[in-house]
Design an enzyme around this catalytic site. Sequence first.
Site, mmCIF file in Angstrom:
data_model
loop_
_atom_site.group_PDB
_atom_site.id
_atom_site.type_symbol
_atom_site.label_atom_id
_atom_site.label_comp_id
_atom_site.label_asym_id
_atom_site.label_seq_id
_atom_site.Cartn_x
_atom_site.Cartn_y
_atom_site.Cartn_z
ATOM 1 N N ASP A 13 0.867 -1.160 0.000
ATOM 2 C CA ASP A 13 0.000 0.000 0.000
ATOM 3 C C ASP A 13 0.915 1.224 0.000
ATOM 4 O O ASP A 13 2.119 1.114 0.263
ATOM 5 C CB ASP A 13 -0.892 -0.027 1.242
ATOM 6 C CG ASP A 13 -1.814 1.175 1.339
ATOM 7 O OD1 ASP A 13 -2.325 1.614 0.303
ATOM 8 O OD2 ASP A 13 -2.012 1.673 2.461
ATOM 9 N N LEU A 14 0.360 2.385 -0.273
ATOM 10 C CA LEU A 14 1.167 3.617 -0.314
ATOM 11 C C LEU A 14 0.973 4.472 0.935
ATOM 12 O O LEU A 14 1.908 4.674 1.723
ATOM 13 C CB LEU A 14 0.819 4.425 -1.563
ATOM 14 C CG LEU A 14 1.527 5.775 -1.725
ATOM 15 C CD1 LEU A 14 3.032 5.588 -1.883
ATOM 16 C CD2 LEU A 14 0.954 6.543 -2.915
ATOM 17 N N ASP A 15 -0.227 4.962 1.120
ATOM 18 C CA ASP A 15 -0.497 5.888 2.218
ATOM 19 C C ASP A 15 -0.418 5.177 3.564
ATOM 20 O O ASP A 15 -1.082 4.172 3.791
ATOM 21 C CB ASP A 15 -1.888 6.516 2.058
ATOM 22 C CG ASP A 15 -1.968 7.390 0.821
ATOM 23 O OD1 ASP A 15 -0.927 7.945 0.435
ATOM 24 O OD2 ASP A 15 -3.062 7.515 0.241
ATOM 25 N N THR A 21 0.377 10.440 3.457
ATOM 26 C CA THR A 21 -0.402 11.507 2.832
ATOM 27 C C THR A 21 -1.801 11.577 3.415
ATOM 28 O O THR A 21 -2.632 12.349 2.929
ATOM 29 C CB THR A 21 -0.500 11.315 1.303
ATOM 30 O OG1 THR A 21 -1.192 10.092 1.035
ATOM 31 C CG2 THR A 21 0.870 11.287 0.664
ATOM 32 N N LYS A 49 -9.757 6.078 5.382
ATOM 33 C CA LYS A 49 -8.418 5.567 5.096
ATOM 34 C C LYS A 49 -8.479 4.292 4.263
ATOM 35 O O LYS A 49 -9.214 3.363 4.582
ATOM 36 C CB LYS A 49 -7.661 5.299 6.398
ATOM 37 C CG LYS A 49 -7.270 6.565 7.143
ATOM 38 C CD LYS A 49 -6.485 6.239 8.413
ATOM 39 C CE LYS A 49 -6.065 7.505 9.156
ATOM 40 N NZ LYS A 49 -5.350 7.192 10.405
ATOM 41 N N SER A 120 -2.121 0.523 -4.503
ATOM 42 C CA SER A 120 -2.736 1.695 -3.883
ATOM 43 C C SER A 120 -4.019 2.056 -4.611
ATOM 44 O O SER A 120 -4.081 2.024 -5.837
ATOM 45 C CB SER A 120 -1.771 2.885 -3.925
ATOM 46 O OG SER A 120 -2.422 4.074 -3.528
ATOM 47 N N ALA A 121 -5.040 2.430 -3.827
ATOM 48 C CA ALA A 121 -6.297 2.886 -4.423
ATOM 49 C C ALA A 121 -6.166 4.294 -4.986
ATOM 50 O O ALA A 121 -7.059 4.766 -5.689
ATOM 51 C CB ALA A 121 -7.413 2.845 -3.376
ATOM 52 N N LYS A 151 -10.880 -1.844 -1.779
ATOM 53 C CA LYS A 151 -10.614 -2.506 -0.506
ATOM 54 C C LYS A 151 -11.855 -2.327 0.390
ATOM 55 O O LYS A 151 -12.494 -1.284 0.329
ATOM 56 C CB LYS A 151 -9.387 -1.887 0.171
ATOM 57 C CG LYS A 151 -8.109 -1.973 -0.654
ATOM 58 C CD LYS A 151 -6.984 -1.149 -0.017
ATOM 59 C CE LYS A 151 -5.770 -1.100 -0.929
ATOM 60 N NZ LYS A 151 -4.676 -0.274 -0.382
ATOM 61 N N GLU A 175 0.239 -3.167 4.744
ATOM 62 C CA GLU A 175 -0.879 -2.232 4.867
ATOM 63 C C GLU A 175 -0.882 -1.557 6.231
ATOM 64 O O GLU A 175 -0.302 -2.067 7.183
ATOM 65 C CB GLU A 175 -2.209 -2.976 4.696
ATOM 66 C CG GLU A 175 -2.795 -2.917 3.315
ATOM 67 C CD GLU A 175 -3.487 -1.594 3.018
ATOM 68 O OE1 GLU A 175 -3.535 -0.721 3.914
ATOM 69 O OE2 GLU A 175 -3.977 -1.436 1.883
ATOM 70 N N ASP A 176 -1.573 -0.412 6.307
ATOM 71 C CA ASP A 176 -1.743 0.266 7.595
ATOM 72 C C ASP A 176 -3.212 0.385 7.980
ATOM 73 O O ASP A 176 -3.518 0.896 9.050
ATOM 74 C CB ASP A 176 -1.123 1.670 7.555
ATOM 75 C CG ASP A 176 -1.961 2.642 6.748
ATOM 76 O OD1 ASP A 176 -2.217 3.759 7.242
ATOM 77 O OD2 ASP A 176 -2.374 2.282 5.628
#
Length: 225
Positions: A13-15, A21, A49, A120-121, A151, A175-176
């Site tokens: 995942d990115l964020d 971000t 999120k 990432s979405a 997701k 993931e977070d």
Amino acid sequence: MVEFAAIKGFVFDLDGVITDTSVFHSQAWHQIADKVGVSWDDQLADALKGISRMDSLNLILARGHRENDFTPDQKAALAAEKNTNYLALVNQMTPANILPGITDFLAELQAHGYAMSLASASKNAPLVLSKLGLGHYFTKAVDPATLTHGKPDPEIFRRGAEILNLSPAECIGVEDAAAGVQSINGAGETSIGIGDPTVLAAADINFTDTTQLTLANIQSQLVTA
């Protein structure tokens, strides 16, 4: 749980994993919530999120019982306005915005021959990676525009393995968000949750922050699990 030796790739995942971000997303969505007259609080911010832009907008509208007050074109305009607000913030990002330990971890994965992809979405992920100077690590990235489901559906992480030409069982997803961990698990990958272990209890491996992301730590968790 899979053996560490079977792992050949990582799907990120990115964020909240590579950079944070979420504060930019929150600021931009807060502006939209104010515009449509929906009260903003931490609970709403947390609910957004890890989910897509339109799903986020629909959540905001539902919170204010306004989900039926806008046409599809009006919703699209609101989502576009949020994105404009967000991009103004993203354009100020630099490598200093990379979360602690991530640069070292990506370099370690590359040095040991692991494949990497981004799941990432966010449609802005390529821009974010460019600003961070990490684009060369993620030559493989899922295009969220090609996805049918967001997701916590497993589609995005399943696709993240496919573009690496790996089976889900050969991949670890990072993931977070609880929705993201659910997506990883549903895809049949080993899940790492970054953050509060009580929130991310469904993850196969829990790390409280990104500094704990090392191959040695992952291997020790898989051995003891």
